[in-house]
Design a protein around this motif. Structure first.
Motif: not given
Length: 77
Positions: A11-17
């Motif tokens: 999954s794509i982490s919310p750490l990324f903008s």
């Protein structure tokens, strides 16, 4: 280091903008489905245009090409 580890998950982490998340979604889509659905393209186009969008798609495509060639030639990791 956290972002590097986060890329390894499914999954794509919310750490990324937001922009980074869109790029990761585009990379996943171009890799897994090849065709980019219009809604995703429209969202990407809100952040990237012209040469920047072209460079992004060419970079993703080039990495996909390299990995496919390595697999075809049975070159291990």
């Amino acid at each position: 280091d956290e972002k590097i580890q986060a890329v390894k998950t499914n999954s794509i982490s919310p750490l990324f903008s937001q922009r980074e998340q869109l790029v990761l979604e585009l990379a996943d889509t171009m890799t897994q489905q090849i065709d980019v659905p219009e809604p995703l393209f429209e969202r990407i186009a809100q952040h990237y245009a012209g040469k920047e969008l072209l460079d992004l798609c060419i970079t993703i495509g080039a990495y996909n090409m390299v990995s496919r060639v390595l697999v075809a030639l049975q070159i291990g990791h």
